[in-house]
Design a protein around this motif. Sequence first.
Motif, PDB file in Angstrom:
ATOM      1  N   HIS A 262       6.521  -5.443  17.792  1.00  0.00           N
ATOM      2  CA  HIS A 262       7.189  -4.442  17.100  1.00  0.00           C
ATOM      3  C   HIS A 262       8.174  -4.935  16.313  1.00  0.00           C
ATOM      4  CE1 HIS A 262       9.429  -0.452  16.652  1.00  0.00           C
ATOM      5  NE2 HIS A 262       8.237  -0.078  16.440  1.00  0.00           N
ATOM      6  N   ALA A 263       8.261  -4.883  14.974  1.00  0.00           N
ATOM      7  CA  ALA A 263       9.072  -5.601  14.137  1.00  0.00           C
ATOM      8  C   ALA A 263      10.345  -5.088  14.084  1.00  0.00           C
ATOM      9  CB  ALA A 263       8.606  -5.434  12.536  1.00  0.00           C
ATOM     10  N   ASN A 264      10.738  -4.081  14.070  1.00  0.00           N
ATOM     11  CA  ASN A 264      12.237  -3.492  13.916  1.00  0.00           C
ATOM     12  C   ASN A 264      12.734  -3.542  15.434  1.00  0.00           C
ATOM     13  OD1 ASN A 264      14.244  -2.736  11.907  1.00  0.00           O
ATOM     14  ND2 ASN A 264      14.240  -0.768  12.883  1.00  0.00           N
ATOM     15  N   THR A 265      12.230  -3.729  16.214  1.00  0.00           N
ATOM     16  CA  THR A 265      12.933  -3.942  17.661  1.00  0.00           C
ATOM     17  C   THR A 265      13.317  -5.335  17.484  1.00  0.00           C
ATOM     18  OG1 THR A 265      11.337  -2.518  18.732  1.00  0.00           O
ATOM     19  CG2 THR A 265      12.375  -4.369  19.994  1.00  0.00           C
ATOM     20  N   ARG A 300       5.234 -13.382   6.358  1.00  0.00           N
ATOM     21  CA  ARG A 300       4.948 -11.670   6.845  1.00  0.00           C
ATOM     22  C   ARG A 300       5.220 -10.941   5.682  1.00  0.00           C
ATOM     23  NH1 ARG A 300       5.382 -14.686  11.567  1.00  0.00           N
ATOM     24  NH2 ARG A 300       3.493 -14.330  13.049  1.00  0.00           N
ATOM     25  N   THR A 301       5.860 -11.341   4.707  1.00  0.00           N
ATOM     26  CA  THR A 301       6.362 -10.312   3.778  1.00  0.00           C
ATOM     27  C   THR A 301       5.636 -10.481   2.468  1.00  0.00           C
ATOM     28  OG1 THR A 301       8.752 -10.781   4.582  1.00  0.00           O
ATOM     29  CG2 THR A 301       8.554 -10.071   2.354  1.00  0.00           C
ATOM     30  N   VAL A 302       5.447  -9.093   1.894  1.00  0.00           N
ATOM     31  CA  VAL A 302       4.846  -8.916   0.889  1.00  0.00           C
ATOM     32  C   VAL A 302       5.595  -8.608  -0.420  1.00  0.00           C
ATOM     33  CG1 VAL A 302       2.978  -7.641   1.816  1.00  0.00           C
ATOM     34  CG2 VAL A 302       4.916  -6.314   1.097  1.00  0.00           C
ATOM     35  N   SER A 303       5.284  -8.499  -1.531  1.00  0.00           N
ATOM     36  CA  SER A 303       5.974  -8.979  -2.759  1.00  0.00           C
ATOM     37  C   SER A 303       7.413  -7.842  -3.047  1.00  0.00           C
ATOM     38  CB  SER A 303       5.242  -8.648  -4.046  1.00  0.00           C
ATOM     39  OG  SER A 303       4.606  -7.337  -4.148  1.00  0.00           O
ATOM     40  N   ILE A 304       7.219  -6.713  -2.281  1.00  0.00           N
ATOM     41  CA  ILE A 304       8.402  -5.693  -2.547  1.00  0.00           C
ATOM     42  C   ILE A 304       9.654  -6.265  -1.707  1.00  0.00           C
ATOM     43  CG2 ILE A 304       6.933  -3.905  -3.210  1.00  0.00           C
ATOM     44  CD1 ILE A 304       7.424  -2.701  -0.471  1.00  0.00           C
ATOM     45  N   GLY A 305       9.374  -7.177  -0.607  1.00  0.00           N
ATOM     46  CA  GLY A 305      10.326  -7.505  -0.086  1.00  0.00           C
ATOM     47  C   GLY A 305      10.219  -6.847   1.636  1.00  0.00           C
ATOM     48  N   GLY A 306       9.322  -6.211   1.830  1.00  0.00           N
ATOM     49  CA  GLY A 306       8.815  -5.518   3.053  1.00  0.00           C
ATOM     50  C   GLY A 306       7.959  -6.141   3.875  1.00  0.00           C
ATOM     51  N   ASN A 307       7.908  -5.796   5.217  1.00  0.00           N
ATOM     52  CA  ASN A 307       6.865  -6.443   6.174  1.00  0.00           C
ATOM     53  C   ASN A 307       6.469  -5.402   7.150  1.00  0.00           C
ATOM     54  OD1 ASN A 307       8.538  -6.540   8.923  1.00  0.00           O
ATOM     55  ND2 ASN A 307      10.002  -7.342   7.456  1.00  0.00           N
ATOM     56  N   SER A 308       5.485  -5.581   7.874  1.00  0.00           N
ATOM     57  CA  SER A 308       4.782  -4.977   8.900  1.00  0.00           C
ATOM     58  C   SER A 308       3.777  -3.872   8.425  1.00  0.00           C
ATOM     59  CB  SER A 308       6.083  -4.191   9.974  1.00  0.00           C
ATOM     60  OG  SER A 308       6.586  -3.091   9.249  1.00  0.00           O
ATOM     61  N   VAL A 309       2.809  -3.742   9.543  1.00  0.00           N
ATOM     62  CA  VAL A 309       1.836  -2.633   9.351  1.00  0.00           C
ATOM     63  C   VAL A 309       1.717  -1.867  10.708  1.00  0.00           C
ATOM     64  CG1 VAL A 309      -0.650  -2.091   9.207  1.00  0.00           C
ATOM     65  CG2 VAL A 309       0.464  -4.341   8.099  1.00  0.00           C
ATOM     66  N   SER A 310       2.013  -0.535  10.359  1.00  0.00           N
ATOM     67  CA  SER A 310       2.209   0.363  11.404  1.00  0.00           C
ATOM     68  C   SER A 310       3.363  -0.111  12.354  1.00  0.00           C
ATOM     69  CB  SER A 310       1.082   0.536  12.337  1.00  0.00           C
ATOM     70  OG  SER A 310       0.005   1.013  11.641  1.00  0.00           O
ATOM     71  N   GLU A 311       4.495  -0.459  11.834  1.00  0.00           N
ATOM     72  CA  GLU A 311       5.505  -0.905  12.470  1.00  0.00           C
ATOM     73  C   GLU A 311       5.471  -2.378  12.862  1.00  0.00           C
ATOM     74  OE1 GLU A 311       7.512   1.838  14.852  1.00  0.00           O
ATOM     75  OE2 GLU A 311       7.284   3.367  13.152  1.00  0.00           O
ATOM     76  N   GLY A 328       2.266   0.943   5.651  1.00  0.00           N
ATOM     77  CA  GLY A 328       2.648  -0.352   5.117  1.00  0.00           C
ATOM     78  C   GLY A 328       4.049  -0.759   5.756  1.00  0.00           C
ATOM     79  N   PRO A 329       4.882  -1.655   4.979  1.00  0.00           N
ATOM     80  CA  PRO A 329       6.283  -1.898   5.346  1.00  0.00           C
ATOM     81  C   PRO A 329       7.151  -0.906   5.674  1.00  0.00           C
ATOM     82  CG  PRO A 329       5.211  -3.116   3.481  1.00  0.00           C
ATOM     83  CD  PRO A 329       4.307  -2.184   3.579  1.00  0.00           C
ATOM     84  N   GLU A 330       7.654  -0.771   6.830  1.00  0.00           N
ATOM     85  CA  GLU A 330       8.753   0.305   6.977  1.00  0.00           C
ATOM     86  C   GLU A 330       9.967  -0.034   6.399  1.00  0.00           C
ATOM     87  OE1 GLU A 330      10.693   1.700  11.222  1.00  0.00           O
ATOM     88  OE2 GLU A 330       9.225   0.176  11.275  1.00  0.00           O
ATOM     89  N   THR A 331      10.603   0.992   6.109  1.00  0.00           N
ATOM     90  CA  THR A 331      12.119   0.882   5.234  1.00  0.00           C
ATOM     91  C   THR A 331      13.012   0.408   6.349  1.00  0.00           C
ATOM     92  OG1 THR A 331      11.622   2.579   3.944  1.00  0.00           O
ATOM     93  CG2 THR A 331      13.696   1.753   3.657  1.00  0.00           C
ATOM     94  N   CYS A 332      12.979   0.645   7.401  1.00  0.00           N
ATOM     95  CA  CYS A 332      14.127   0.310   8.667  1.00  0.00           C
ATOM     96  C   CYS A 332      14.116  -1.224   8.763  1.00  0.00           C
ATOM     97  CB  CYS A 332      13.829   0.765  10.013  1.00  0.00           C
ATOM     98  SG  CYS A 332      14.666   2.453  10.095  1.00  0.00           S
ATOM     99  N   ASN A 333      12.785  -1.724   8.575  1.00  0.00           N
ATOM    100  CA  ASN A 333      12.773  -3.138   8.734  1.00  0.00           C
ATOM    101  C   ASN A 333      13.482  -4.115   7.642  1.00  0.00           C
ATOM    102  OD1 ASN A 333      10.853  -2.555  10.676  1.00  0.00           O
ATOM    103  ND2 ASN A 333       9.335  -3.726   9.771  1.00  0.00           N
ATOM    104  N   THR A 334      13.299  -3.585   6.350  1.00  0.00           N
ATOM    105  CA  THR A 334      13.999  -4.462   5.250  1.00  0.00           C
ATOM    106  C   THR A 334      15.482  -4.026   5.272  1.00  0.00           C
ATOM    107  OG1 THR A 334      11.966  -4.071   3.920  1.00  0.00           O
ATOM    108  CG2 THR A 334      14.024  -4.423   2.710  1.00  0.00           C
ATOM    109  N   TYR A 335      15.765  -2.864   5.745  1.00  0.00           N
ATOM    110  CA  TYR A 335      17.378  -2.551   5.899  1.00  0.00           C
ATOM    111  C   TYR A 335      17.804  -3.699   6.861  1.00  0.00           C
ATOM    112  CZ  TYR A 335      20.745  -0.180   8.887  1.00  0.00           C
ATOM    113  OH  TYR A 335      22.228   0.049   9.763  1.00  0.00           O
TER     114      TYR A 335
END
Length: 791
Positions: A262-265, A300-311, A328-335
């Motif tokens: 779980h990415a944002n954990t 693990r990061t796509v062009s917009i700078g985000g990452n993760s699928v279903s968190e 797709g990429p969760e905003t919290c992750n990029t935060y």
Amino acid sequence: MQRFLLLAAGACLLTRLSPGQSAALQRFPATAVELLPGPFQQAQQTDKAYLLALDADRLLAPYRLEAGLPSKAARYGNWENTGLDGHIGGHYLSALALMYAATHDAQVQQRLTYMVTELARCQQQNPDGYLGGVPGGRAMWAQVKAGQINANSFGLNQKWVPWYNLHKTYAGLRDAYLIGGNQQARTMLIRLTDWCLDLTAGLSDAQIQDMLRSEHGGLNEVFADVAQITGDKKYLTLAQRFSHQAVLTPLLARQDVLNGMHANTQIPKVIGFERIAEVGGDPAWRGAAEFFWQTVVDRRTVSIGGNSVSEHFNPAGNFTSMLEGVEGPETCNTYNMLKLTQQLYLQSGAPRYLDFYERAMYNHILSSQHPGPAGGFVYFTPMRPRHYRVYSQPQEGFWCCVGSGLENHAKYGELVYAHRKEQELLVNLFVPSRLSWPEQGLTLTQQTTFPQEERSRLELKLKKPRTFALSIRQPGWLPAGQLAVQVNGKPVTPAATAPGYLTLTRKWRTGDVVTLALPMHTTAEALPDGSPWVSFVHGPVVLAAATDTTDLRGLRADGQRMAHVASGPLYPLEEAPVLVTTTPKDVAASIRPVAGQPLTFTAAGLSGAERYQNLRLVPFYQIHDARYMVYWPVTTPEGLAARTEEIRRRDAEKRALEARTVDQVTPGEQQPESDHGFRGEQTETGLHRNRHWRHAAGWFSYQLRNPERAARTLRVTYAGGDKGRRFTILVNGAPLSQVTLTGNPEGSFYDVEYPLPEALRRAPAATSLTVKFEAAPGSTAGGVYDVRLLR
């Protein structure tokens, strides 16, 4: 005077416990940087209106209830009354502090003061210093103190991630003090940290590590901050105890074990590892943080700078789920990745951190807020071709990405500039802004419409002439030698004194003007797995195309639990535009600018479908209320038919299943389980062939929605290698099937559909079905990989 008092408070955040040591670079506090007109200032003002539209008393209601005080208003709904009560209140403190520091708005300051004062009344009701909105938290924390710990990724002692929830309160109090200058918040923060010290004093390190299996945000970071604030190392010890060794240990060994996590954990934990190293802990922990950052950004990061699928972190070698899924990429992750990036940049000065920071800020964060007057924040940004995003509403949605979103757009100025003591001023980002550096008697105004224009102008104002170094970042997207610099209209050749910077050292005077030429080029970026899909990037700006505005179901999310997911129909992937070229490696050369329209491009001649010939590519952050393309499939004329058929065949089955699905939950994935009322005893989760599972020696259950009573079967996915396991599937307490798993010869995944009773198909049958998997004595229920209600 108030402004500069705040500046001093914010600056202390980078001070270490060890005397004589300091960070390589320092950022300016939020009070020092004022945004000037442009997209970032517009986003800031939209965010401020959203902040002030929220009712502070409704956000405070969970805290008052847990403190035994009468509520002044009803609590908000959505996540704020389903177990995560109070988490937005913590984010709200941080966002108010950031917004006040950035704008000096008196109304924002009044709201911040009111929140802190009211929370202080709640804390005063608890002699031990506890403060939180966790429902039933006092009794649950008493269990923890007694050593009664039942933790999993979903939560702790049957509560939805209570440490994560409480972390938002800790972080909010810290920010109210360090950024907002509120001294009362400092006292409250220390009291709340002392409460945690007392709560965990009798727990062994092993018990705390067991507890940390539950998501807990960045508690280790906050406790390290308290150590820095007070100078007391007992809080640094607490921070180290709250550092999750199951994540830290492989990172120290430079082992990438992130697939399926779980990415944002994980990201806030790593922020804490780096912060502990800064404050005086083990310096090797910085290496762990650097390795994590590199692994996430590079793999693990796509062009917009985000990452993760279903968190969750998707497999680094396979981005299929990113392109086919809608979560797709969760905003919290990029935060959180931006927080970690800032830390690592300030410690190292390495320009690669700024390249990522700029990319993510422009393309994920800026795009994650609706620019209209009502604002609204995005949870998931699908990369699936021709899908769309949904936006929160102030009185309806209270997701985690609303909380982090409230903060995101208040702090665009935080890394535009940095400094190395009084000797060097660094210009990092090309954002219209005004920097005030009163200690040096300097004001710098950056005037630019970048990226609309390829230039920026820096004008200096000084109380008296002085000599210092002005370093201009050489962006990674700009080839060496193409950053042209003039001082007072005359070309100069700056020194390359540090990697990634061009430096001008001279005696500066009021009225000196530095102009920068920033020519941008269009490039095509493949996904990290090397699959034949590309995204186009112009300078730091990701280009995308709006394809249509049809079927935007739930565009403005209501208060329903899953409203943050864009649930409109999936459009066939094989009908999306395809870039057909005889030279796939040079595909970016066919992206041509449209005359007279800045940052507007065509891909004429490349698209495989006639109706897409006139698509316009523009900055992704400009696209809202529409379906869009960020990633484009690339093929040759000879390969077009075969590729189209391959995509069609793979996608058709997925879309057919989605069309039949009434509701679905993926066992073992935190947010889907939370959204479906997971409960269980003696149950575990894991990952097999990059798919999550859950099984139990006891039982586990979910609440699935069947609003129109349209479900006819329950479909469950199993793994072929699980054999001989016996359990019962129950629906609303009644047995549906006695199951003995027999596996299959290939050992692959397989699905079983269980017909639902006729009685569930008509009124007055419930429109919520509790599906329970209960192990037979001495056996195991599951593993279960997918649970669906099907039409």
